[in-house]
Design a protein around this motif. Structure first.
Motif, PDB file in Angstrom:
ATOM      1  N   SER A  84       0.832  -1.196   0.000  1.00  0.00           N
ATOM      2  CA  SER A  84       0.000   0.000   0.000  1.00  0.00           C
ATOM      3  C   SER A  84       0.868   1.248   0.000  1.00  0.00           C
ATOM      4  CB  SER A  84      -0.908   0.008   1.234  1.00  0.00           C
ATOM      5  OG  SER A  84      -0.133   0.074   2.421  1.00  0.00           O
ATOM      6  N   PHE A  85       0.233   2.356  -0.324  1.00  0.00           N
ATOM      7  CA  PHE A  85       0.941   3.637  -0.379  1.00  0.00           C
ATOM      8  C   PHE A  85       1.510   4.014   0.984  1.00  0.00           C
ATOM      9  CE2 PHE A  85       0.768   8.292   0.075  1.00  0.00           C
ATOM     10  CZ  PHE A  85       1.658   8.656  -0.924  1.00  0.00           C
ATOM     11  N   LEU A  86       0.731   3.801   2.050  1.00  0.00           N
ATOM     12  CA  LEU A  86       1.185   4.147   3.392  1.00  0.00           C
ATOM     13  C   LEU A  86       2.376   3.288   3.813  1.00  0.00           C
ATOM     14  CD1 LEU A  86       0.745   5.787   5.961  1.00  0.00           C
ATOM     15  CD2 LEU A  86      -0.883   4.044   6.720  1.00  0.00           C
ATOM     16  N   THR A  87       2.358   2.012   3.458  1.00  0.00           N
ATOM     17  CA  THR A  87       3.458   1.119   3.822  1.00  0.00           C
ATOM     18  C   THR A  87       4.756   1.523   3.138  1.00  0.00           C
ATOM     19  OG1 THR A  87       1.907  -0.709   4.140  1.00  0.00           O
ATOM     20  CG2 THR A  87       4.226  -1.272   3.827  1.00  0.00           C
ATOM     21  N   ILE A  88       4.682   1.816   1.847  1.00  0.00           N
ATOM     22  CA  ILE A  88       5.882   2.196   1.103  1.00  0.00           C
ATOM     23  C   ILE A  88       6.449   3.520   1.609  1.00  0.00           C
ATOM     24  CG2 ILE A  88       6.741   2.853  -1.173  1.00  0.00           C
ATOM     25  CD1 ILE A  88       4.827   0.870  -2.392  1.00  0.00           C
ATOM     26  N   CYS A  89       5.593   4.502   1.854  1.00  0.00           N
ATOM     27  CA  CYS A  89       6.065   5.787   2.360  1.00  0.00           C
ATOM     28  C   CYS A  89       6.704   5.645   3.729  1.00  0.00           C
ATOM     29  CB  CYS A  89       4.911   6.782   2.417  1.00  0.00           C
ATOM     30  SG  CYS A  89       4.311   7.310   0.792  1.00  0.00           S
ATOM     31  N   SER A  90       6.093   4.839   4.595  1.00  0.00           N
ATOM     32  CA  SER A  90       6.652   4.618   5.928  1.00  0.00           C
ATOM     33  C   SER A  90       8.017   3.951   5.841  1.00  0.00           C
ATOM     34  CB  SER A  90       5.693   3.767   6.757  1.00  0.00           C
ATOM     35  OG  SER A  90       4.449   4.407   6.903  1.00  0.00           O
ATOM     36  N   ASN A  91       8.154   2.955   4.975  1.00  0.00           N
ATOM     37  CA  ASN A  91       9.440   2.272   4.821  1.00  0.00           C
ATOM     38  C   ASN A  91      10.520   3.202   4.276  1.00  0.00           C
ATOM     39  OD1 ASN A  91       8.381  -0.161   5.777  1.00  0.00           O
ATOM     40  ND2 ASN A  91       7.827  -0.866   3.729  1.00  0.00           N
ATOM     41  N   VAL A  92      10.141   4.052   3.327  1.00  0.00           N
ATOM     42  CA  VAL A  92      11.123   4.985   2.759  1.00  0.00           C
ATOM     43  C   VAL A  92      11.609   5.963   3.812  1.00  0.00           C
ATOM     44  CG1 VAL A  92      11.409   6.875   1.110  1.00  0.00           C
ATOM     45  CG2 VAL A  92      10.290   4.770   0.400  1.00  0.00           C
ATOM     46  N   PHE A  93      10.695   6.550   4.576  1.00  0.00           N
ATOM     47  CA  PHE A  93      11.098   7.480   5.627  1.00  0.00           C
ATOM     48  C   PHE A  93      11.869   6.776   6.740  1.00  0.00           C
ATOM     49  CE2 PHE A  93       7.637  10.174   3.886  1.00  0.00           C
ATOM     50  CZ  PHE A  93       8.376  11.332   3.699  1.00  0.00           C
ATOM     51  N   LEU A  94      11.504   5.537   7.034  1.00  0.00           N
ATOM     52  CA  LEU A  94      12.218   4.783   8.057  1.00  0.00           C
ATOM     53  C   LEU A  94      13.671   4.552   7.648  1.00  0.00           C
ATOM     54  CD1 LEU A  94      12.295   3.082  10.660  1.00  0.00           C
ATOM     55  CD2 LEU A  94      11.439   1.143   9.311  1.00  0.00           C
ATOM     56  N   LEU A  96      15.415   6.271   5.480  1.00  0.00           N
ATOM     57  CA  LEU A  96      16.096   7.565   5.407  1.00  0.00           C
ATOM     58  C   LEU A  96      16.513   8.051   6.782  1.00  0.00           C
ATOM     59  CD1 LEU A  96      16.969   9.968   3.656  1.00  0.00           C
ATOM     60  CD2 LEU A  96      14.680  10.918   3.960  1.00  0.00           C
ATOM     61  N   ILE A  97      15.620   7.945   7.762  1.00  0.00           N
ATOM     62  CA  ILE A  97      15.934   8.400   9.111  1.00  0.00           C
ATOM     63  C   ILE A  97      17.049   7.552   9.726  1.00  0.00           C
ATOM     64  CG2 ILE A  97      15.011   8.581  11.460  1.00  0.00           C
ATOM     65  CD1 ILE A  97      12.360   9.412  10.237  1.00  0.00           C
ATOM     66  N   VAL A  98      17.012   6.231   9.541  1.00  0.00           N
ATOM     67  CA  VAL A  98      18.047   5.340  10.078  1.00  0.00           C
ATOM     68  C   VAL A  98      19.409   5.655   9.461  1.00  0.00           C
ATOM     69  CG1 VAL A  98      18.814   2.936  10.171  1.00  0.00           C
ATOM     70  CG2 VAL A  98      16.446   3.499  10.682  1.00  0.00           C
ATOM     71  N   LEU A  99      19.445   5.887   8.135  1.00  0.00           N
ATOM     72  CA  LEU A  99      20.713   6.199   7.477  1.00  0.00           C
ATOM     73  C   LEU A  99      21.283   7.524   7.967  1.00  0.00           C
ATOM     74  CD1 LEU A  99      19.983   5.114   3.780  1.00  0.00           C
ATOM     75  CD2 LEU A  99      21.396   3.932   5.486  1.00  0.00           C
ATOM     76  N   LEU A 100      20.444   8.547   8.125  1.00  0.00           N
ATOM     77  CA  LEU A 100      20.920   9.830   8.629  1.00  0.00           C
ATOM     78  C   LEU A 100      21.408   9.716  10.072  1.00  0.00           C
ATOM     79  CD1 LEU A 100      18.230  12.263   7.148  1.00  0.00           C
ATOM     80  CD2 LEU A 100      20.584  11.923   6.372  1.00  0.00           C
ATOM     81  N   PHE A 101      20.719   8.927  10.890  1.00  0.00           N
ATOM     82  CA  PHE A 101      21.124   8.741  12.284  1.00  0.00           C
ATOM     83  C   PHE A 101      22.474   8.023  12.365  1.00  0.00           C
ATOM     84  CE2 PHE A 101      21.180   6.129  16.139  1.00  0.00           C
ATOM     85  CZ  PHE A 101      21.025   7.103  17.108  1.00  0.00           C
ATOM     86  N   LEU A 102      22.640   6.955  11.587  1.00  0.00           N
ATOM     87  CA  LEU A 102      23.899   6.225  11.604  1.00  0.00           C
ATOM     88  C   LEU A 102      25.052   7.079  11.078  1.00  0.00           C
ATOM     89  CD1 LEU A 102      22.702   2.713  10.341  1.00  0.00           C
ATOM     90  CD2 LEU A 102      23.238   3.414  12.696  1.00  0.00           C
ATOM     91  N   ARG A 103      24.790   7.889  10.065  1.00  0.00           N
ATOM     92  CA  ARG A 103      25.837   8.745   9.528  1.00  0.00           C
ATOM     93  C   ARG A 103      26.275   9.790  10.539  1.00  0.00           C
ATOM     94  NH1 ARG A 103      25.276  12.759   4.258  1.00  0.00           N
ATOM     95  NH2 ARG A 103      27.412  13.599   4.349  1.00  0.00           N
ATOM     96  N   ALA A 104      25.283  10.370  11.257  1.00  0.00           N
ATOM     97  CA  ALA A 104      25.620  11.375  12.263  1.00  0.00           C
ATOM     98  C   ALA A 104      26.466  10.767  13.385  1.00  0.00           C
ATOM     99  CB  ALA A 104      24.344  11.993  12.835  1.00  0.00           C
ATOM    100  N   ASN A 105      26.096   9.570  13.846  1.00  0.00           N
ATOM    101  CA  ASN A 105      26.875   8.921  14.908  1.00  0.00           C
ATOM    102  C   ASN A 105      28.252   8.489  14.420  1.00  0.00           C
ATOM    103  OD1 ASN A 105      25.148   8.301  17.567  1.00  0.00           O
ATOM    104  ND2 ASN A 105      23.792   8.282  15.793  1.00  0.00           N
ATOM    105  N   TYR A 106      28.356   8.113  13.168  1.00  0.00           N
ATOM    106  CA  TYR A 106      29.659   7.741  12.610  1.00  0.00           C
ATOM    107  C   TYR A 106      30.580   8.953  12.544  1.00  0.00           C
ATOM    108  CZ  TYR A 106      33.127   6.235   9.183  1.00  0.00           C
ATOM    109  OH  TYR A 106      34.309   5.930   8.538  1.00  0.00           O
ATOM    110  N   ASP A 107      30.042  10.109  12.151  1.00  0.00           N
ATOM    111  CA  ASP A 107      30.862  11.315  12.123  1.00  0.00           C
ATOM    112  C   ASP A 107      31.306  11.723  13.515  1.00  0.00           C
ATOM    113  OD1 ASP A 107      30.570  11.406   9.387  1.00  0.00           O
ATOM    114  OD2 ASP A 107      28.867  12.797   9.434  1.00  0.00           O
ATOM    115  N   VAL A 108      30.451  11.541  14.518  1.00  0.00           N
ATOM    116  CA  VAL A 108      30.824  11.875  15.895  1.00  0.00           C
ATOM    117  C   VAL A 108      31.936  10.959  16.387  1.00  0.00           C
ATOM    118  CG1 VAL A 108      30.001  11.935  18.280  1.00  0.00           C
ATOM    119  CG2 VAL A 108      28.604  12.902  16.451  1.00  0.00           C
ATOM    120  N   SER A 109      31.835   9.649  16.101  1.00  0.00           N
ATOM    121  CA  SER A 109      32.851   8.686  16.542  1.00  0.00           C
ATOM    122  C   SER A 109      34.193   8.937  15.860  1.00  0.00           C
ATOM    123  CB  SER A 109      32.381   7.264  16.256  1.00  0.00           C
ATOM    124  OG  SER A 109      32.215   7.054  14.857  1.00  0.00           O
TER     125      SER A 109
END
Length: 237
Positions: A84-94, A96-109
């Motif tokens: 469904s449209f809601l499932t795909i949008c949720s997965n895409v944002f999920l 994206l948010i995980v990748l940005l979070f991991l990148r930020a923590n990697y830069d801090v480390s």
């Protein structure tokens, strides 16, 4: 000379007066006497005249091509995945948010400086302009609905019936995402093609408009003849 022969054998369209927008009834080539949709400005100006118009008219070809590619990929994902449209949008944002979070923590480390993200804010002026434009369109639609229900404009009534019937038929044949994909592709390609072959399209559109106007007059007269004349006198008054 040759030029005189061409002018002598060209179709005479002087003095033609037809109802409807766009036909001016002037002499000469139909491409100059008829403009599609009765427009008075260039295609670029109708599209807004800014960067968006440049993208639609393929003056920024890399962006226009990217829109087609992204739209095609999105259509394949929505139509072929079965999700469904809601499932795909949720997965895409999920993701994206995980990748940005991991990148930020990697830069801090690694003791790297975090890259600042631009602040996305909607200005009050943008909201007011959008609301004003939306209000004008809603009022225009309500005015047309008012004229249709009172039977003041048979042409408007005919256009509304045909348009709604076509939407009903199209909606029963294809899905919403397919319709949105087709609309996106047409929106990116048709204005550019029309802008390139403007004179040819206007010339043939003028001939088609002339023939359709004649058929409309016949249909309008046949329908009007079936109603009592007093009814039309009351509407005119």
């Amino acid at each position: 000379g040759v030029g005189v022969l061409v002018m002598d054998h060209s179709p005479d369209i002087c003095g033609i007066e037809l109802d409807g927008d766009g036909w001016n009834g002037t002499c000469g080539n139909s491409s100059t006497s008829y403009r599609l949709f009765g427009r008075q400005s260039t295609v670029h100006q109708i599209m807004g005249g800014g960067k968006a118009a440049d993208v639609i008219l393929w003056k920024r070809q890399h962006i226009s091509f990217a829109i087609i590619v992204v739209s095609t990929v999105a259509w394949l994902v929505f139509e072929r995945s079965g999700l469904s449209f809601l499932t795909i949008c949720s997965n895409v944002f999920l993701i994206l948010i995980v990748l940005l979070f991991l990148r930020a923590n990697y830069d801090v480390s690694r003791n790297k400086q975090l890259q600042t993200l631009p602040e996305l804010l909607v200005s009050e002026e943008m909201v007011n302009n959008a609301a004003a434009s939306f209000r004008v369109k809603i009022n225009y639609a309500l005015l047309m609905a008012h004229d249709i229900t009172l039977g003041k404009d048979f042409r408007l009534f005919f256009k509304a019936v045909v348009g709604l019937w076509l939407l009903s038929v199209i909606g029963s044949l294809i899905s919403f995402f397919t319709l949105a994909y087709i609309g996106t592709i047409l929106f990116v390609t048709l204005p550019a093609l029309y802008n390139r072959y403007e004179e040819h399209v206007d010339r043939y559109a003028g001939l088609i408009h002339q023939k359709l106007s004649k058929h409309y007059k016949v249909a309008d007269e046949s329908v009007s003849s079936r109603f009592p004349r007093s009814l039309f006198k009351e509407k005119d008054s």
